[in-house]
Design a protein around this motif. Structure first.
Motif, PDB file in Angstrom:
ATOM      1  N   GLY A   1       0.817  -1.208   0.000  1.00 19.86           N
ATOM      2  CA  GLY A   1       0.000   0.000   0.000  1.00 19.86           C
ATOM      3  C   GLY A   1       0.850   1.256   0.000  1.00 19.86           C
ATOM      4  N   ALA A   2       0.233   2.364   0.383  1.00 12.55           N
ATOM      5  CA  ALA A   2       0.906   3.660   0.346  1.00 12.55           C
ATOM      6  C   ALA A   2       2.034   3.732   1.379  1.00 12.55           C
ATOM      7  N   VAL A   3       3.058   4.512   1.044  1.00 11.05           N
ATOM      8  CA  VAL A   3       4.164   4.765   1.975  1.00 11.05           C
ATOM      9  C   VAL A   3       3.820   6.055   2.709  1.00 11.05           C
ATOM     10  N   TRP A   4       3.253   5.912   3.895  1.00 12.73           N
ATOM     11  CA  TRP A   4       2.742   7.055   4.646  1.00 12.73           C
ATOM     12  C   TRP A   4       3.870   7.843   5.301  1.00 12.73           C
ATOM     13  N   LEU A   5       3.621   9.126   5.516  1.00 13.78           N
ATOM     14  CA  LEU A   5       4.604   9.995   6.154  1.00 13.78           C
ATOM     15  C   LEU A   5       4.400  10.118   7.658  1.00 13.78           C
ATOM     16  N   SER A   6       3.298   9.625   8.170  1.00 11.45           N
ATOM     17  CA  SER A   6       3.048   9.668   9.602  1.00 11.45           C
ATOM     18  C   SER A   6       3.622   8.430  10.278  1.00 11.45           C
ATOM     19  N   PRO A   7       4.400   8.595  11.374  1.00 17.39           N
ATOM     20  CA  PRO A   7       4.970   7.425  12.050  1.00 17.39           C
ATOM     21  C   PRO A   7       3.899   6.516  12.645  1.00 17.39           C
ATOM     22  N   GLY A   8       2.702   7.057  12.867  1.00 12.81           N
ATOM     23  CA  GLY A   8       1.625   6.229  13.372  1.00 12.81           C
ATOM     24  C   GLY A   8       1.067   5.275  12.330  1.00 12.81           C
ATOM     25  N   LYS A   9       1.356   5.532  11.054  1.00 12.94           N
ATOM     26  CA  LYS A   9       0.860   4.681   9.978  1.00 12.94           C
ATOM     27  C   LYS A   9       1.969   3.879   9.309  1.00 12.94           C
ATOM     28  N   LEU A  10       3.210   4.344   9.460  1.00 15.51           N
ATOM     29  CA  LEU A  10       4.350   3.611   8.920  1.00 15.51           C
ATOM     30  C   LEU A  10       5.549   3.874   9.827  1.00 15.51           C
ATOM     31  N   ALA A  11       6.118   2.818  10.377  1.00 20.37           N
ATOM     32  CA  ALA A  11       7.235   2.957  11.315  1.00 20.37           C
ATOM     33  C   ALA A  11       8.457   3.562  10.617  1.00 20.37           C
ATOM     34  N   PRO A  12       9.265   4.342  11.353  1.00 16.94           N
ATOM     35  CA  PRO A  12      10.486   4.910  10.765  1.00 16.94           C
ATOM     36  C   PRO A  12      11.381   3.863  10.110  1.00 16.94           C
ATOM     37  N   TYR A  13      11.458   2.679  10.707  1.00 15.15           N
ATOM     38  CA  TYR A  13      12.272   1.609  10.113  1.00 15.15           C
ATOM     39  C   TYR A  13      11.769   1.265   8.725  1.00 15.15           C
ATOM     40  N   ASP A  14      10.445   1.117   8.556  1.00 16.25           N
ATOM     41  CA  ASP A  14       9.889   0.768   7.251  1.00 16.25           C
ATOM     42  C   ASP A  14      10.071   1.913   6.249  1.00 16.25           C
ATOM     43  N   TYR A  15       9.992   3.146   6.753  1.00 18.20           N
ATOM     44  CA  TYR A  15      10.222   4.295   5.880  1.00 18.20           C
ATOM     45  C   TYR A  15      11.662   4.279   5.373  1.00 18.20           C
ATOM     46  N   TRP A  16      12.601   4.026   6.285  1.00 21.11           N
ATOM     47  CA  TRP A  16      14.012   3.929   5.900  1.00 21.11           C
ATOM     48  C   TRP A  16      14.200   2.827   4.861  1.00 21.11           C
ATOM     49  N   GLN A  17      13.577   1.679   5.084  1.00 21.16           N
ATOM     50  CA  GLN A  17      13.728   0.558   4.161  1.00 21.16           C
ATOM     51  C   GLN A  17      13.159   0.881   2.781  1.00 21.16           C
ATOM     52  N   PHE A  18      12.079   1.661   2.744  1.00 21.56           N
ATOM     53  CA  PHE A  18      11.514   2.049   1.456  1.00 21.56           C
ATOM     54  C   PHE A  18      12.567   2.762   0.608  1.00 21.56           C
ATOM     55  N   TRP A  19      13.270   3.708   1.211  1.00 27.14           N
ATOM     56  CA  TRP A  19      14.289   4.451   0.464  1.00 27.14           C
ATOM     57  C   TRP A  19      15.524   3.591   0.204  1.00 27.14           C
ATOM     58  N   ARG A  20      15.875   2.731   1.157  1.00 29.25           N
ATOM     59  CA  ARG A  20      17.032   1.842   0.968  1.00 29.25           C
ATOM     60  C   ARG A  20      16.785   0.876  -0.197  1.00 29.25           C
ATOM     61  N   ASN A  21      15.548   0.546  -0.466  1.00 36.43           N
ATOM     62  CA  ASN A  21      15.219  -0.390  -1.541  1.00 36.43           C
ATOM     63  C   ASN A  21      14.981   0.306  -2.877  1.00 36.43           C
ATOM     64  N   THR A  22      15.399   1.559  -2.993  1.00 35.45           N
ATOM     65  CA  THR A  22      15.267   2.297  -4.244  1.00 35.45           C
ATOM     66  C   THR A  22      15.948   1.541  -5.385  1.00 35.45           C
ATOM     67  N   VAL A  23      15.322   1.552  -6.538  1.00 40.19           N
ATOM     68  CA  VAL A  23      15.920   0.938  -7.726  1.00 40.19           C
ATOM     69  C   VAL A  23      17.248   1.637  -8.035  1.00 40.19           C
ATOM     70  N   ASP A  24      18.246   0.871  -8.439  1.00 41.38           N
ATOM     71  CA  ASP A  24      19.586   1.414  -8.680  1.00 41.38           C
ATOM     72  C   ASP A  24      19.561   2.658  -9.561  1.00 41.38           C
ATOM     73  N   ASP A  25      18.800   2.616 -10.629  1.00 43.87           N
ATOM     74  CA  ASP A  25      18.794   3.720 -11.592  1.00 43.87           C
ATOM     75  C   ASP A  25      18.146   4.992 -11.041  1.00 43.87           C
TER      76      ASP A  25
END
Length: 385
Positions: free
Chosen positions: A211-235
């Motif tokens: 689902g959506a990558v929320w900006l509120s920590p109550g809806k998405l933990a900081p760890y998961d937010y970090w992982q979203f950016w860490r999993n960015t496609v190489d290009d």
């Protein structure tokens, strides 16, 4: 517009209690404008939320009551506090309910209705798409374009706003405001839209299988937010560093040259980690990083860090099926999807693979159990209460 500082506004209706990553580019544009001496004006649509924007929607939005709208406004306003300075002489937060709720309908129609052509309104893409899908467009929603246009006029009068930002789906609404200001106040206003950001592999920015990558920590933990950016496609790592962080452009240009010259996995992964750190710091603060790094090192590098930053799932019963746990943690949208995950070997409890779709988890007070989906998604199960 003159070459001096300007007031620029960005509006969000209060349809949810958080914004998501899909809105982040517009927020970063406001942040950049403020860093260069301009004044950001953030509009929360306490008034227009009661009408509903039909842009890009196949059906009418659910109408919310005043309490729900107020709660959503509080949630999204807190997000802007992370990116903008609202101190004296800084950014301004306004609610269009302050003027829309007080409008006298007949008087408003007489003053502004003649400046809108229904023929032209029907020609805008957001309306054409809705009608082309043979989905009903209520008269309530049809008024949305007029109200957003009036917002631009009202903000120009109250705060000398000259620029409106928005996504490309807002082009028709923004142009209507520019034209209305020219007709009624003889003011020259400007609209600036940005296209929907997609990843290099064609996915919509901010949308994942969960689902959506929320900006509120109550809806998405900081760890998961970090992982979203860490999993960015190489290009995309250079492009996203340029758009979503405060990194100086010369540093980003140097990174681009470095990766072009030696695009080895270690250099790309280091750039992804810097991107994740920078994005997470902007939203959640630098204090969130040590726990995230410790968790990542423990999970992926065999270190001895803690799992303190992993999202936690409170379970009411002392025993829960793994299927239900996967759904509760957001690792699967349904029980059938959770069962497919287990059958595919992607579910683990404390590192041990789960093979049985009927397997259960026994929980004890004060004892955490780590639930994993694949190698990169983890959560802690704990007994509630």
């Amino acid at each position: 517009m003159s070459g001096g500082p300007v007031a620029a506004y960005l509006g969000f209706d209060a349809t949810a209690d958080s914004l998501h990553v899909g809105s982040l580019l517009q927020i970063m544009i406001l942040r950049l404008l403020q860093k260069h001496g301009h004044t950001p004006v953030v509009l929360v649509g306490g008034g227009t939320t009661k009408v509903g924007d039909p842009s890009g929607k196949d059906e009418s939005r659910k109408l919310l009551d005043d309490d729900a709208i107020a709660g959503n406004i509080a949630g999204i306003s807190a997000i802007f506090d992370k990116f903008l300075d609202f101190g004296p002489g800084g950014a301004v937060l306004v609610n269009n309910a302050d003027w829309l709720d007080e409008l006298a309908y007949v008087k408003f129609l007489r003053e502004f209705g003649s400046h809108f052509s229904v023929n032209r309104m029907l020609s805008f893409e957001s309306v054409k798409q809705r009608l082309g899908r043979e989905q009903p467009l209520s008269f309530l929603e049809f008024n949305y374009m007029i109200l957003q246009a009036y917002d631009f006029v009202e903000l120009a009068r109250r705060y000398d706003v000259k620029l409106q930002l928005g996504g490309s789906d807002q082009w028709g609404n923004i142009v209507s405001g520019v034209e209305l200001a020219r007709r009624v106040d003889r003011k020259s206003l400007v609209g600036l839209t940005a296209p929907l950001i997609a990843t290099s592999d064609g996915r919509k920015m901010g949308k994942t299988a969960e689902g959506a990558v929320w900006l509120s920590p109550g809806k998405l933990a900081p760890y998961d937010y970090w992982q979203f950016w860490r999993n960015t496609v190489d290009d995309d790592v250079v492009r996203f560093t340029r758009m979503f962080t405060d990194a100086p452009l010369e540093e980003v240009d140097a990174l681009e040259r470095e990766l072009a010259a030696a695009p080895d996995a270690a250099a790309v992964n280091a750039a992804k980690r810097r991107l994740a750190d920078a994005c997470t710091t902007l939203l959640h603060g630098a204090d969130a990083l040590p726990d995230i790094h410790a968790t990542v090192d423990r999970l992926f590098a065999g270190g001895g860090g803690s799992a303190a930053s992993l999202p936690r799932v409170a379970v009411g019963d002392a025993e829960i099926t793994v299927v239900d746990a996967l759904v509760s943690a957001g690792f699967a949208k349904s029980k059938s999807e959770a069962k497919r995950l287990i059958k595919g070997g992607g579910a683990r409890l404390d590192g041990a693979k789960v093979d049985d779709v009927d397997a259960t988890v026994a929980l004890e007070a004060g004892v955490d159990v780590k639930l994993s989906s694949g190698k990169k998604k983890h959560a802690i199960l704990e007994l509630a209460g």
